[in-house]
Design an enzyme around this catalytic site. Structure first.
Site, mmCIF file in Angstrom:
data_model
loop_
_atom_site.group_PDB
_atom_site.id
_atom_site.type_symbol
_atom_site.label_atom_id
_atom_site.label_comp_id
_atom_site.label_asym_id
_atom_site.label_seq_id
_atom_site.Cartn_x
_atom_site.Cartn_y
_atom_site.Cartn_z
ATOM 1 N NE ARG A 112 39.092 37.758 37.332
ATOM 2 C CZ ARG A 112 40.756 37.102 36.754
ATOM 3 N NH1 ARG A 112 40.211 37.380 35.389
ATOM 4 N NH2 ARG A 112 41.966 37.823 36.676
ATOM 5 C CG HIS A 113 36.487 44.033 40.219
ATOM 6 N ND1 HIS A 113 37.059 45.474 39.828
ATOM 7 C CD2 HIS A 113 35.965 43.819 38.719
ATOM 8 C CE1 HIS A 113 37.795 45.609 38.307
ATOM 9 N NE2 HIS A 113 36.658 44.441 37.714
ATOM 10 C CB SER A 122 20.485 29.536 43.962
ATOM 11 O OG SER A 122 20.542 28.707 44.214
ATOM 12 C CB ALA A 123 20.353 29.148 37.566
ATOM 13 N NE ARG A 196 23.847 25.718 38.050
ATOM 14 C CZ ARG A 196 23.983 26.647 38.966
ATOM 15 N NH1 ARG A 196 24.210 27.390 38.991
ATOM 16 N NH2 ARG A 196 24.592 25.881 39.513
ATOM 17 C CG LEU A 213 33.515 56.015 47.433
ATOM 18 C CD1 LEU A 213 32.843 56.088 46.623
ATOM 19 C CD2 LEU A 213 33.683 57.259 48.049
ATOM 20 C CG HIS A 218 40.716 48.740 41.641
ATOM 21 N ND1 HIS A 218 41.792 49.623 40.803
ATOM 22 C CD2 HIS A 218 40.376 47.842 41.771
ATOM 23 C CE1 HIS A 218 42.608 48.331 40.749
ATOM 24 N NE2 HIS A 218 41.341 47.823 40.742
ATOM 25 N NE ARG A 223 36.808 44.710 34.701
ATOM 26 C CZ ARG A 223 36.533 44.179 33.928
ATOM 27 N NH1 ARG A 223 36.619 44.197 32.550
ATOM 28 N NH2 ARG A 223 37.017 42.988 35.132
HETATM 29 C C1 LIG Z 1 40.602 45.853 30.532
HETATM 30 C C2 LIG Z 1 40.636 44.975 30.924
HETATM 31 C C3 LIG Z 1 41.184 43.944 30.054
HETATM 32 C C4 LIG Z 1 41.078 41.826 31.115
HETATM 33 N N1 LIG Z 1 40.932 41.488 30.588
HETATM 34 C C5 LIG Z 1 41.923 40.241 31.034
HETATM 35 C C6 LIG Z 1 42.126 38.663 31.083
HETATM 36 O O1 LIG Z 1 42.344 38.827 29.113
HETATM 37 N N2 LIG Z 1 42.286 38.038 31.338
HETATM 38 C C7 LIG Z 1 41.897 37.713 32.911
HETATM 39 O O2 LIG Z 1 41.830 36.762 33.434
HETATM 40 N N3 LIG Z 1 41.723 39.221 33.384
HETATM 41 C C8 LIG Z 1 41.185 40.258 32.265
HETATM 42 N N4 LIG Z 1 41.059 41.007 33.042
HETATM 43 C C9 LIG Z 1 40.699 40.726 34.418
HETATM 44 C C10 LIG Z 1 42.140 41.609 35.207
HETATM 45 O O3 LIG Z 1 43.025 41.252 35.490
HETATM 46 C C11 LIG Z 1 41.687 42.110 37.069
HETATM 47 O O4 LIG Z 1 41.240 40.726 37.800
HETATM 48 C C12 LIG Z 1 40.454 42.540 36.996
HETATM 49 O O5 LIG Z 1 40.170 43.965 36.735
HETATM 50 C C13 LIG Z 1 40.323 42.849 38.597
HETATM 51 O O6 LIG Z 1 41.538 43.717 39.256
HETATM 52 P P1 LIG Z 1 41.234 43.826 40.622
HETATM 53 O O7 LIG Z 1 42.890 42.253 40.835
HETATM 54 O O8 LIG Z 1 43.106 44.813 40.424
HETATM 55 O O9 LIG Z 1 40.892 44.616 41.443
HETATM 56 P P2 LIG Z 1 40.291 43.624 42.744
HETATM 57 O O10 LIG Z 1 40.296 42.454 42.401
HETATM 58 O O11 LIG Z 1 39.073 44.281 43.719
HETATM 59 O O12 LIG Z 1 41.333 43.896 43.845
HETATM 60 C C14 LIG Z 1 41.697 44.991 44.359
HETATM 61 C C15 LIG Z 1 42.855 45.026 44.839
HETATM 62 O O13 LIG Z 1 43.670 44.500 45.874
HETATM 63 C C16 LIG Z 1 44.375 44.105 45.709
HETATM 64 N N5 LIG Z 1 44.168 42.340 45.350
HETATM 65 C C17 LIG Z 1 43.095 41.875 45.859
HETATM 66 N N6 LIG Z 1 42.874 40.232 46.090
HETATM 67 C C18 LIG Z 1 44.505 40.615 46.352
HETATM 68 C C19 LIG Z 1 45.199 38.749 46.552
HETATM 69 N N7 LIG Z 1 44.349 37.698 46.185
HETATM 70 N N8 LIG Z 1 46.527 39.104 46.469
HETATM 71 C C20 LIG Z 1 47.049 39.797 45.930
HETATM 72 N N9 LIG Z 1 46.602 41.024 45.574
HETATM 73 C C21 LIG Z 1 45.182 41.300 45.859
HETATM 74 C C22 LIG Z 1 45.358 44.363 44.247
HETATM 75 O O14 LIG Z 1 46.272 45.593 44.607
HETATM 76 C C23 LIG Z 1 44.034 44.812 43.755
HETATM 77 O O15 LIG Z 1 44.539 45.384 42.638
HETATM 78 C C24 LIG Z 1 40.782 42.402 33.015
HETATM 79 C C25 LIG Z 1 40.579 43.790 33.055
HETATM 80 C C26 LIG Z 1 40.723 45.522 32.301
HETATM 81 C C27 LIG Z 1 39.849 45.973 33.261
#
Ligand SMILES: Cc1cc2nc3c(=O)[nH]c(=O)nc-3n(C[C@H](O)[C@H](O)[C@H](O)COP(=O)(O)OP(=O)(O)OC[C@H]3O[C@@H](n4cnc5c(N)ncnc54)[C@H](O)[C@@H]3O)c2cc1C
Length: 304
Positions: A112-113, A122-123, A196, A213, A218, A223
């Site tokens: 998600r990051h 690759s599986a 798979r 970094l 972030h 995490r």
């Molecule tokens: C404790 C916890 C519980 C969570 N629970 C859930 C859940 O129940 N369901 C779920 O789906 N997710 C969940 N998440 C995932 C969360 O919503 C984020 O998707 C994840 O932490 C990645 O964060 P991020 O998008 O800030 O990071 P990154 O993707 O690394 O992005 C970093 C920053 O870049 C910017 N950015 C990146 N891409 C874009 C874009 N396309 N458009 C606009 N801005 C962008 C944003 O400012 C973002 O904060 C959870 C996370 C945590 C830590």
């Protein structure tokens, strides 16, 4: 044992062949290079490469012709200033590339990051190993009754044994069937990319993960936090130890302002100001919801 003897021999060969370079290197990070730091039962994190150091952040911030370093103390002060004021682009000048082996359900959270570069094993092409995450007994917890996204007390005795047995049996049965489906002995054999789909989410996958970094901080902020699921937190904790050795001044600023710091809303700051004046502030007159008030008292370390 996360790595085979052949893989360890490959790593030793790489480590015994250092190359001279004009690039900035960090002794603490050189010590980490290639070594696999074990995480969970079969996982690991290891540093494949890195670019930059604390001085590179100052060099970029000062847009310097030389190394950009004034003195260690000046640099640490500048780095704290940058971190405090969210001047984030100098931190993007440092990069790290990691090789991570992790269960698929952890990988789903990690991926998600989006601000990183990933290449996964690759599986479709390769056959996955029979390696499943089976929690240690102290990580086998019941559903939390107060937090839908958390765990409660640790399972014990017969209940823990029952759950562990199910996890092991299901993992092995799924893998037996995976093997039997892809087997081409006397039959056509199903394609790996299809077989798979029968594997559970606790099977291990691997990827290379490269990130700068700023975005790594972030990731670690979210995490390595107590609210993150234990199984991803242990990876984040292992990475924190590496970052500490890589960019000590930046990591110290991150620990202070991000991991240890808090953000207060305007309403919360107004409450602090009223408290400092000696006023009795309660949830009812704070302007905060019950949840906000509970978290606010947690920040003030006030259990009332
Ligand atoms: C404790 C916890 C519980 C969570 N629970 C859930 C859940 O129940 N369901 C779920 O789906 N997710 C969940 N998440 C995932 C969360 O919503 C984020 O998707 C994840 O932490 C990645 O964060 P991020 O998008 O800030 O990071 P990154 O993707 O690394 O992005 C970093 C920053 O870049 C910017 N950015 C990146 N891409 C874009 C874009 N396309 N458009 C606009 N801005 C962008 C944003 O400012 C973002 O904060 C959870 C996370 C945590 C830590």
């Amino acid at each position: 044992m996360p790595l085979t003897p052949e893989q360890l021999a490959e790593i030793d060969a790489l480590r015994s062949n250092p190359q001279p370079t004009l690039r900035a290197t960090v002794p603490g990070m050189e010590a980490h290079l290639y070594h696999a730091h074990p995480v969970l039962d079969h996982g690991f994190v290891r540093v494949i490469d890195y670019m930059g150091d604390d001085a590179a952040i100052c060099q970029a911030a000062r847009v310097s012709y030389g190394k950009g370093t004034k003195s260690v103390q000046n640099d640490a002060g500048l780095i704290r200033y940058l971190m405090r004021h969210w001047h984030s682009t100098p931190f993007e000048m440092c990069e790290i590339k990691l090789h991570v082996k992790l269960p698929v359900f952890v990988a789903r959270q990690w991926i998600r990051h989006r601000t990183a570069n990933v290449n996964e094993y690759s599986a479709r092409y390769s056959i996955l190993d029979r390696e499943f995450y089976i929690p240690e007994p102290d990580a086998l917890a019941a559903q939390s009754v107060v937090n839908n996204q958390g765990r409660g007390a640790t399972l014990e005795g017969a209940e823990a044994a029952r759950v562990l047995e199910i996890l092991k049996a299901d993992s092995n049965r799924a893998y037996d069937n995976y093997e039997s489906m892809i087997s081409d002995e006397g039959q056509a054999g199903l394609a790996r990319e299809l077989a798979r789909m029968n594997l559970p989410a606790n099977i291990y996958t691997q990827w290379y993960w490269k990130v700068d970094l700023h975005n790594l901080f972030h990731f670690l902020r979210l995490r390595a936090d107590a609210h993150a699921q234990y199984e991803i937190r242990v990876y984040a904790d292992a990475i924190c130890e590496m970052v500490k050795d890589w960019v000590p001044a930046s990591y110290a600023a991150f620990e202070d302002y991000r991991m240890g710091g808090v953000t207060l809303s305007a309403t919360a700051i107004a409450c602090v100001q009223r408290m400092l004046k000696g006023e009795k502030v309660t949830q009812e007159n704070s302007g905060m919801s019950k949840g906000e008030w509970r978290e606010f008292l947690g920040v003030l370390n006030d259990p009332a």
